[in-house]
Design an enzyme around this catalytic site. Structure first.
Site, PDB file in Angstrom:
ATOM      1  CD  GLU A  88       7.941   1.547   6.104  1.00  0.00           C
ATOM      2  OE1 GLU A  88       6.851   0.978   6.224  1.00  0.00           O
ATOM      3  OE2 GLU A  88       8.070   2.779   5.932  1.00  0.00           O
ATOM      4  CG  ASP A 117      -0.326  -0.399   2.502  1.00  0.00           C
ATOM      5  OD1 ASP A 117       0.653  -1.179   2.519  1.00  0.00           O
ATOM      6  OD2 ASP A 117      -0.815   0.076   3.536  1.00  0.00           O
TER       7      ASP A 117
END
Length: 585
Positions: free
Chosen positions: A538, A336
């Site tokens: 991340e 996403d």
């Protein structure tokens, strides 16, 4: 007065009963299932909207507000909130809202307590014996030590009064991803556990697996994350892979016995109802595959203000509901967001995730079937072992028919079309394969069913090398720079790991060489970025060695669970020679 432990047990039982009842599926106007949310989440969404109106959009993170917990019972807090002074347009002053937050709310970090993992040691025996470069070894030990920074347990206040918190009352200590993600996430946990295996933290890993099994026991599936607002969707199903990894290191048969019924239940979730798709091939044979499909048709609570703004471009409520389902379903994919799921690459409102049969999801479920068969044999459940072995053969055949392109050496996502012979059966048509190049096209190589075929491996490896996805610092997620975080130029640790591990597990010398080359690029970029930022990130910009990634609906995050796990797993697999520079070329 009842003893504390009795009160805790009673409250936890009531909470689980309520949340289990919440998973009753209702039919809505778009004919899809919806899992109702809780009164607390509904209130926190109102608070989120008010905070945006009061504080403005600069540095505003909507997730912060649905992660808050209450200092008092919900009716008391709601009454105080409703009585706040408001202007004619309904807004609340900054001082009044800050005063309310201080008096009635606790921040998310107070729901979790930092905990020293019982199995952490500064340098475990036999830690990364193939890493001999002093600088890389020192860095690897620092990454290993990050598990202490990311280890948490649910606080007593959550266990005593779960109805005041969106954080779910998990029993065992956890490792969180980091930064804004202060809770367990499903597919993140697999790569965290891969790193914990390298760090020899088997008890911590086992506790994480047991938490996820408890979620299946309560809800019937593993939630996207351990929050009350995530009950309407799951995430890539990798629990069986976690169980396999822990079992391989510990031979813990009791864990296998506890996991097996939950894994079978999870398999049913992904292969029934809205998640199941039946496709008829040219010979008239039908094949069952799976898709993502969130049980939700409203803005995601953790991103309500963002989703509402996105949907404001649409004309009517029916279109908005469908968009909200697509947004939530895309969150279920883990990707996403990405142009992979969009009809128009420049318009997020054209998300069509529920009409796509994804290559990688079906690879994960194929691996789940192989894992369940293996684990069933471990505990002597021969009938289950045979059943899931046959299921894996059927899925492999379906994937080869629906996704595989022999000429291009890739598996392509399949877009469902309106034409079908009869209700709920889709007629296969080659023109509905999405021929765009994404890293997910190569994920099936991770599964033994495909990486054991040397001919397939060599074809896929050559296709990957010529795809344009491999860059200075690893594999890009796509070829299109859309500003979405799961597109170019970002690379993500899970994608690097699955493709590299698939290549290295093969019998092909060329594929194993390619795997090592990609892993070295990724490790170097992580190493250099850590030296300059003192953090693991991340995601990374794979076009520039030593740069972390960007894009998406929130600022770049550090910590970071799965990045730590993949670096440790790569260093365990490949080592690092003393004469090999860890710096960017």
């Amino acid at each position: 007065m009842a003893p504390f432990n009795s009160i805790k047990l009673i409250n936890l039982t009531i909470f689980i009963s309520l949340t289990a009842a919440m998973v009753v599926v209702n039919s809505q106007s778009d004919h899809g299932p919806v899992v109702p949310t809780t009164p607390l989440v509904i209130f926190l969404q109102r608070l989120q909207q008010t905070a945006l109106q009061t504080f403005g959009s600069f540095n505003f993170d909507p997730k912060y507000y649905v992660d808050l917990s209450l200092k008092f019972d919900l009716p008391v807090v709601k009454q105080a909130f409703d009585h706040l002074p408001r202007t004619l347009n309904g807004s609340v002053s900054g001082s009044d809202l800050n005063g309310f937050l201080t008096k009635f709310m606790n921040v998310a970090q107070e729901d979790l307590e930092v905990v020293d993992p019982v199995d952490f040691v500064g340098e475990p025996d036999g830690f990364l014996p193939k890493v001999v470069h002093p600088g890389v070894r020192h860095w690897a030990l620092e990454v290993h030590s990050l598990w202490k920074n990311l280890s948490r347990k649910v606080s007593g206040r959550v266990l005593r009064n779960p109805e005041l918190h969106t954080l779910l009352p998990l029993k065992h200590p956890v490792v969180i991803p980091g930064s804004r993600f202060q809770e367990v996430y499903y597919w993140d946990s697999y790569w965290i556990i891969r790193g914990l295996m390298v760090s020899k933290m088997y008890e911590t890993a086992k506790g994480m697996v047991l938490n996820l099994i408890e979620l299946i026991d309560t809800y019937g599936y593993v939630l996207n994350g351990a929050r009350a607002y995530y009950t309407n969707r799951s995430q890539p199903p990798l629990l069986s892979s976690m169980v396999i990894e822990v079992y391989k290191r510990t031979n813990d048969v009791d864990l296998v016995k506890k996991a097996l019924p939950a894994l079978i239940k999870e398999h049913k979730f992904w292969n029934s109802g809205v998640h199941n798709v039946t496709i008829e091939d040219d010979q008239g044979t039908t094949h069952n595959l799976s898709r993502y499909y969130a049980m939700w048709d409203q803005p995601r609570p953790e991103s309500l203000t963002i989703d509402t703004e996105t949907a404001s471009k649409l004309k009517n409520d029916c279109e908005k509901k469908q968009l909200y389902r697509e947004l939530a379903s895309t969150a279920e994919t883990g990707w996403d967001f990405s142009t992979r799921w969009m009809k128009n690459a420049s318009d997020l409102t054209t998300l069509s995730t529920t009409t796509i049969v994804p290559v990688d999801l079906n690879a994960y479920i194929l691996k789940m079937e192989l894992d369940i068969s293996f684990l069933a044999n471990v505990v002597g459940e021969r009938s289950h072992a045979l059943h899931f072995a046959k299921a894996s053969e059927s899925r492999k055949k379906a994937m080869n028919i629906v996704f595989w392109d022999e000429e291009k050496g890739q598996w392509f996502d399949y877009w469902l079309n309106a034409s079908s012979n009869h209700k709920d059966v889709y007629k296969w048509d080659a023109s509905y394969q999405n021929q765009d190049i994404f890293a997910s096209n190569f994920v099936p190589l991770w599964v033994q069913s495909f990486n054991s075929d040397e001919g397939v491996v060599n074809k896929v490896a050559q296709s990957l090398e010529s795809s344009g996805l491999i860059h200075a610092a690893g594999i890009a997620t796509s070829l299109r720079n859309s500003s979405e975080q799961w597109d170019y130029p970002n690379g993500w640790a899970p994608i690097q790991h699955m493709i590299v591990e698939g290549l290295v597990r093969s019998r092909s010398k060329e594929a194993r060489s390619l795997a090592k080359d990609i892993a070295i690029r990724w490790i170097r970029s992580n190493y250099v970025t850590y030296q300059t930022s003192k953090a693991m990130h991340e995601k990374y910009d794979v076009t520039k060695c030593g740069e972390f990634g960007g894009g998406g609906e929130y600022v770049p995050q550090t910590g970071f669970g799965w990045s730590n796990g993949v670096v440790l797993a790569f260093l365990e697999e490949f080592g690092w020679a003393e004469d090999l520079s860890p710096y960017c070329k």
